[in-house]
Scaffold this motif. Sequence first.
Motif, PDB file in Angstrom:
ATOM      1  N   ALA A 160       0.837  -1.207   0.000  1.00 29.42           N
ATOM      2  CA  ALA A 160       0.000   0.000   0.000  1.00 29.42           C
ATOM      3  C   ALA A 160       0.870   1.254   0.000  1.00 29.42           C
ATOM      4  N   GLY A 161       1.933   1.232   0.799  1.00 26.73           N
ATOM      5  CA  GLY A 161       2.847   2.370   0.834  1.00 26.73           C
ATOM      6  C   GLY A 161       3.495   2.613  -0.514  1.00 26.73           C
ATOM      7  N   GLU A 162       3.882   1.542  -1.186  1.00 27.41           N
ATOM      8  CA  GLU A 162       4.472   1.677  -2.527  1.00 27.41           C
ATOM      9  C   GLU A 162       3.490   2.338  -3.490  1.00 27.41           C
ATOM     10  N   ASN A 163       2.234   1.940  -3.416  1.00 27.06           N
ATOM     11  CA  ASN A 163       1.228   2.545  -4.291  1.00 27.06           C
ATOM     12  C   ASN A 163       1.014   4.018  -3.978  1.00 27.06           C
ATOM     13  N   VAL A 212       4.132  10.433  -7.106  1.00 23.50           N
ATOM     14  CA  VAL A 212       4.981  10.781  -8.240  1.00 23.50           C
ATOM     15  C   VAL A 212       4.122  11.188  -9.432  1.00 23.50           C
ATOM     16  N   ALA A 213       3.057  10.446  -9.684  1.00 20.67           N
ATOM     17  CA  ALA A 213       2.175  10.752 -10.812  1.00 20.67           C
ATOM     18  C   ALA A 213       1.515  12.118 -10.660  1.00 20.67           C
ATOM     19  N   LEU A 214       1.310  12.561  -9.433  1.00 21.25           N
ATOM     20  CA  LEU A 214       0.644  13.843  -9.174  1.00 21.25           C
ATOM     21  C   LEU A 214       1.631  14.965  -8.833  1.00 21.25           C
ATOM     22  N   ASN A 215       2.937  14.706  -9.049  1.00 21.57           N
ATOM     23  CA  ASN A 215       3.991  15.674  -8.707  1.00 21.57           C
ATOM     24  C   ASN A 215       3.940  16.081  -7.237  1.00 21.57           C
ATOM     25  N   LEU A 216       3.675  15.109  -6.391  1.00 19.34           N
ATOM     26  CA  LEU A 216       3.666  15.317  -4.950  1.00 19.34           C
ATOM     27  C   LEU A 216       4.807  14.519  -4.335  1.00 19.34           C
ATOM     28  N   GLY A 217       5.036  14.730  -3.076  1.00 16.15           N
ATOM     29  CA  GLY A 217       6.054  13.982  -2.371  1.00 16.15           C
ATOM     30  C   GLY A 217       5.483  13.328  -1.131  1.00 16.15           C
ATOM     31  N   THR A 218       6.137  12.287  -0.683  1.00 12.46           N
ATOM     32  CA  THR A 218       5.764  11.616   0.559  1.00 12.46           C
ATOM     33  C   THR A 218       6.991  10.926   1.124  1.00 12.46           C
ATOM     34  N   VAL A 219       6.877  10.474   2.325  1.00 12.89           N
ATOM     35  CA  VAL A 219       7.916   9.666   2.949  1.00 12.89           C
ATOM     36  C   VAL A 219       7.221   8.755   3.951  1.00 12.89           C
ATOM     37  N   ALA A 220       7.672   7.515   3.992  1.00 16.52           N
ATOM     38  CA  ALA A 220       7.117   6.560   4.954  1.00 16.52           C
ATOM     39  C   ALA A 220       7.826   6.734   6.285  1.00 16.52           C
ATOM     40  N   VAL A 221       7.071   7.036   7.307  1.00 17.29           N
ATOM     41  CA  VAL A 221       7.622   7.217   8.652  1.00 17.29           C
ATOM     42  C   VAL A 221       7.170   6.031   9.499  1.00 17.29           C
ATOM     43  N   GLU A 268      -6.865  -1.971  16.345  1.00 18.37           N
ATOM     44  CA  GLU A 268      -6.226  -1.407  15.149  1.00 18.37           C
ATOM     45  C   GLU A 268      -4.894  -0.782  15.532  1.00 18.37           C
ATOM     46  N   HIS A 269      -3.863  -1.047  14.741  1.00 13.21           N
ATOM     47  CA  HIS A 269      -2.507  -0.624  15.075  1.00 13.21           C
ATOM     48  C   HIS A 269      -1.930   0.275  13.984  1.00 13.21           C
ATOM     49  N   PRO A 270      -1.373   1.440  14.361  1.00 12.62           N
ATOM     50  CA  PRO A 270      -0.734   2.291  13.360  1.00 12.62           C
ATOM     51  C   PRO A 270       0.536   1.614  12.845  1.00 12.62           C
ATOM     52  N   MET A 271       0.768   1.679  11.528  1.00 15.12           N
ATOM     53  CA  MET A 271       1.909   1.020  10.912  1.00 15.12           C
ATOM     54  C   MET A 271       2.864   2.013  10.248  1.00 15.12           C
ATOM     55  N   TYR A 272       2.315   2.967   9.513  1.00 16.33           N
ATOM     56  CA  TYR A 272       3.095   3.970   8.781  1.00 16.33           C
ATOM     57  C   TYR A 272       2.393   5.306   8.924  1.00 16.33           C
ATOM     58  N   ILE A 273       3.177   6.350   8.943  1.00 22.93           N
ATOM     59  CA  ILE A 273       2.644   7.698   8.754  1.00 22.93           C
ATOM     60  C   ILE A 273       3.246   8.172   7.442  1.00 22.93           C
ATOM     61  N   MET A 274       2.413   8.630   6.527  1.00 25.36           N
ATOM     62  CA  MET A 274       2.896   9.081   5.219  1.00 25.36           C
ATOM     63  C   MET A 274       2.343  10.466   4.910  1.00 25.36           C
ATOM     64  N   PRO A 275       3.059  11.512   5.345  1.00 24.98           N
ATOM     65  CA  PRO A 275       2.618  12.853   4.980  1.00 24.98           C
ATOM     66  C   PRO A 275       2.751  13.033   3.472  1.00 24.98           C
ATOM     67  N   ILE A 276       1.826  13.748   2.888  1.00 25.62           N
ATOM     68  CA  ILE A 276       1.812  13.971   1.444  1.00 25.62           C
ATOM     69  C   ILE A 276       1.723  15.470   1.196  1.00 25.62           C
ATOM     70  N   GLY A 277       2.539  15.957   0.289  1.00 24.59           N
ATOM     71  CA  GLY A 277       2.504  17.376  -0.027  1.00 24.59           C
ATOM     72  C   GLY A 277       3.423  17.720  -1.170  1.00 24.59           C
ATOM     73  N   HIS A 278       3.607  19.013  -1.363  1.00 22.86           N
ATOM     74  CA  HIS A 278       4.489  19.483  -2.428  1.00 22.86           C
ATOM     75  C   HIS A 278       5.921  19.513  -1.917  1.00 22.86           C
ATOM     76  N   PRO A 279       6.836  18.844  -2.621  1.00 24.49           N
ATOM     77  CA  PRO A 279       8.230  18.808  -2.168  1.00 24.49           C
ATOM     78  C   PRO A 279       8.867  20.198  -2.168  1.00 24.49           C
ATOM     79  N   ALA A 280       9.766  20.446  -1.246  1.00 27.48           N
ATOM     80  CA  ALA A 280      10.445  21.738  -1.130  1.00 27.48           C
ATOM     81  C   ALA A 280      11.418  21.977  -2.269  1.00 27.48           C
ATOM     82  N   TYR A 281      11.860  20.904  -2.938  1.00 33.82           N
ATOM     83  CA  TYR A 281      12.872  21.043  -3.988  1.00 33.82           C
ATOM     84  C   TYR A 281      12.320  21.485  -5.329  1.00 33.82           C
ATOM     85  N   ARG A 282      11.048  21.779  -5.414  1.00 34.89           N
ATOM     86  CA  ARG A 282      10.456  22.165  -6.705  1.00 34.89           C
ATOM     87  C   ARG A 282      11.020  23.442  -7.200  1.00 34.89           C
TER      88      ARG A 282
END
Length: 77
Positions: A27-30, A36-45, A63-77
């Motif tokens: 799921a994280g890979e997807n 990437v397809a939407l020109n956004l960035g994320t990182v698996a925490v 239910e157990h938290p497994m990953y936190i994946m913030p999504i947004g516009h990368p700073a390097y744009r």
Amino acid sequence: LSAVFERTISRYGKRGNRYVPMDVGHAGENIYLQCVALNLGTVAVGAFRDEEVHQALGLPETEHPMYIMPIGHPAYR
């Protein structure tokens, strides 16, 4: 991303303990691919305080938290 291990374990037995993290990884890979397809960035925490995240999200006890994946516009744009 969060998981209810009991759902998978009830179907696959102890092997479910191995399948849940694999599914979370898929799921994280997807999420990465869609970002990437939407020109956004994320990182698996994965380094977080489980109980604090569990409480902040109001997750049920099973239910157990497994990953936190913030999504947004990368700073390097």
